[in-house]
Design a protein around this motif. Structure first.
Motif, short mmCIF file in Angstrom:
data_model
loop_
_atom_site.label_atom_id
_atom_site.label_comp_id
_atom_site.label_asym_id
_atom_site.label_seq_id
_atom_site.Cartn_x
_atom_site.Cartn_y
_atom_site.Cartn_z
N TRP A 146 -0.37 -32.72 4.77
CA TRP A 146 0.29 -31.41 4.82
C TRP A 146 1.36 -31.41 5.90
CZ3 TRP A 146 -0.13 -28.89 9.53
CH2 TRP A 146 -1.13 -29.36 10.39
N GLY A 187 -1.78 -44.29 -2.61
CA GLY A 187 -2.16 -42.89 -2.76
C GLY A 187 -1.93 -42.18 -1.44
N GLU A 190 -2.27 -38.13 0.75
CA GLU A 190 -2.46 -36.69 0.79
C GLU A 190 -2.17 -36.22 2.21
OE1 GLU A 190 -6.45 -35.30 0.19
OE2 GLU A 190 -7.26 -37.19 0.92
N LEU A 198 -0.60 -37.00 7.41
CA LEU A 198 -0.33 -37.77 6.19
C LEU A 198 -1.27 -38.96 6.16
CD1 LEU A 198 1.47 -38.27 3.69
CD2 LEU A 198 2.98 -39.60 5.16
N ARG A 199 -2.06 -39.04 5.12
CA ARG A 199 -2.98 -40.16 4.95
C ARG A 199 -2.48 -41.02 3.78
NH1 ARG A 199 -5.95 -35.96 6.50
NH2 ARG A 199 -5.84 -35.06 4.41
N GLU A 248 4.31 -32.86 -11.90
CA GLU A 248 3.85 -33.82 -10.89
C GLU A 248 4.62 -35.12 -10.97
OE1 GLU A 248 -0.37 -34.16 -11.05
OE2 GLU A 248 -0.67 -32.10 -10.35
#
Ligand SMILES: [Zn+2]
Ligand SMILES: [Zn+2]
Length: 454
Positions: A240, A236, A238, A225-226, A273
């Protein structure tokens, strides 16, 4: 009878009119100049196509759009054959360029990347030469044939090529042949994004375990997780999650991201979204100890519309909603699919014809059966999961269609809109739904099913 003869290898054939020289007892008569250089022929043909545009009927414009796209794809196929020939003859070496890609880039002022792509594609679909000089079939023969026939374009080619290159070494030649035939067969009817989804599926079919892990000792991370700051003060992110926790997150988010029931006649305006972001906020709230979970009760979706009976039946025209905005009849028919609709139908002189026949949303039992049958959006090439789909009535409820498995199909929000507004037909079979394209997309109207659900 006319005998045609050329004045030379390239250029105009001799133009003959009236009584010309007699050859072998026959008189050569030629009304039109004859072109023998294929490049000039194609160029002349394109010029004629261009000049014909203003005089075309609407149908002819559509036909020409299809035909010219096909020509441009065929031209690309010839380009790749020529690049393969440059490669086979080592023209780059003979002219002092390091590689065919470099020569091509400099000849045509292409980017290096584009030139490399063409050389790479030419190696796969261009005609090859044996050392003896005889022509060999392309490495990807089905793809080469589809491109030469103008059925697929460069974007399809790129995806098929990448997929074929990514097939695991353990796959048999028969597997590879099947994969190429499957992708090439579907490509003409799928946009590149949908073809990419099908390609990903094909790779999973051929190698369900995925590539071997690089090292055996290092434990696989559970995810990544960034987070980064955004200029407006937001965050923000992104990342997985692995197969252990990913599905749980998806389940939680999708459950909380369900569209809210319509209030005041207005259905949930948020896109997927935005709803998922709201769901994540809700999860954070729960994690902080907040007690509120989304109420599944509340008002059932409802919408009151007032419109002319003919508008409702013909699907033409617009209607006023009780909150003041105008909707097209098509839009109302789409909403009527999933919402509880209480139609107030007025006849020609605004007499009340029917009030209060409430149409329920698709009952849970039918929805579950639809999920089993359609497994998500049933539209050809769409990969949206059931949680992002609504049940569409094939024969609209307004037209007497019933809420049943035989008359409903799962569609995502986007394809629901497409089906309601662009003339796609739908046929329901025992175990799948079939989509019939409008003539503007396919004049033959060949039915399609979603290859991602087969
Ligand atoms: Zn619908
Ligand atoms: Zn869809």
């Amino acid at each position: 009878m006319a005998t045609i003869f050329s004045s030379g290898g390239i250029g105009w054939a001799r133009k003959l009119s009236g009584v010309g020289p007699t050859i072998g007892g026959m008189t050569a008569l030629l009304a039109e100049p004859l072109q023998t250089d294929p490049v000039q022929l194609v160029s002349d043909g394109l010029q004629r196509l261009r000049e014909s545009v203003p005089g075309l009927s609407d149908t002819e414009v559509q036909e020409r759009v299809r035909a010219v796209e096909s020509l441009s794809r065929q031209a690309h196929s010839v380009m790749l054959d020529l690049v393969a020939e440059m490669q086979a003859r080592n023209l780059a070496g003979h002219t002092g360029f390091g590689s065919t890609a470099r020569l091509l880039a400099d000849m045509l002022s292409l980017s290096k990347a584009e030139a490399r792509t063409r050389v790479g594609h030419a190696e796969q679909v261009g005609t090859r030469r044996a050392l003896t000089g005889e022509a060999l079939p392309a490495r990807l023969p089905e793809t080469a044939a589809a491109l030469a026939a103008g059925e697929i374009g460069p974007a399809h080619l790129r995806i098929i090529n990448e997929a074929m290159a990514a097939i695991s070494d353990t796959a048999t030649p028969a597997d590879r042949e099947w994969a190429e035939a499957h992708l090439t067969g579907w490509a003409p009817r799928l946009d590149p994004a949908a073809l990419g989804r099908l390609a990903a599926r094909v790779l999973v079919w051929l190698d369900p375990d995925g590539p071997e892990p690089a090292t055996e000792e290092a434990p696989a991370p559970s995810g990544a997780l960034r987070l980064r700051d955004r200029r407006n003060g937001g965050v923000g992110f992104e990342g997985w999650l692995g197969s252990e926790h990913g599905p749980a997150l998806r389940e939680l988010i999708e459950r909380l991201a369900a569209p809210r029931p319509a209030s005041e006649g207005i259905p949930d305006p948020r896109g997927v979204e935005e709803r998922q972001a709201d769901a994540l906020v809700e999860v954070c709230g729960l994690a902080r100890g907040a007690e509120h979970t989304p109420s599944s009760a509340g008002e059932p979706p409802h919408l009151t519309i007032t419109l002319d009976l003919n508008t409702l039946i013909d699907g033409i025209g617009a209607a006023a909603c009780d909150y003041g905005s105008y909707l097209s009849a098509g839009e109302i028919r789409r909403w009527a699919c999933e919402a509880k609709v209480i139609p107030v139908v007025l006849g020609g002189r605004s007499e009340l014809l029917d009030v209060g026949r409430a149409m329920r949303t698709v009952p849970l039992g039918i929805r579950r059966a639809l999920v089993v049958r359609d497994r998500g959006c049933a539209f050809p090439g769409c990969g949206r999961p059931p949680s992002q789909c609504t049940a569409h009535h094939v024969i609209h409820w307004i037209d007497g269609g019933e809420t049943s498995l035989q008359n409903c199909v799962l569609l995502c929000e986007h394809h629901h809109r497409v089906v309601h507004h662009t003339g796609w037909g739908i046929r329901i079979h025992a175990d799948h739904a079939e989509f019939v394209p409008p003539t503007v997309i396919d004049p033959q109207r060949t039915p399609l099913r979603n290859p991602l659900r087969c």
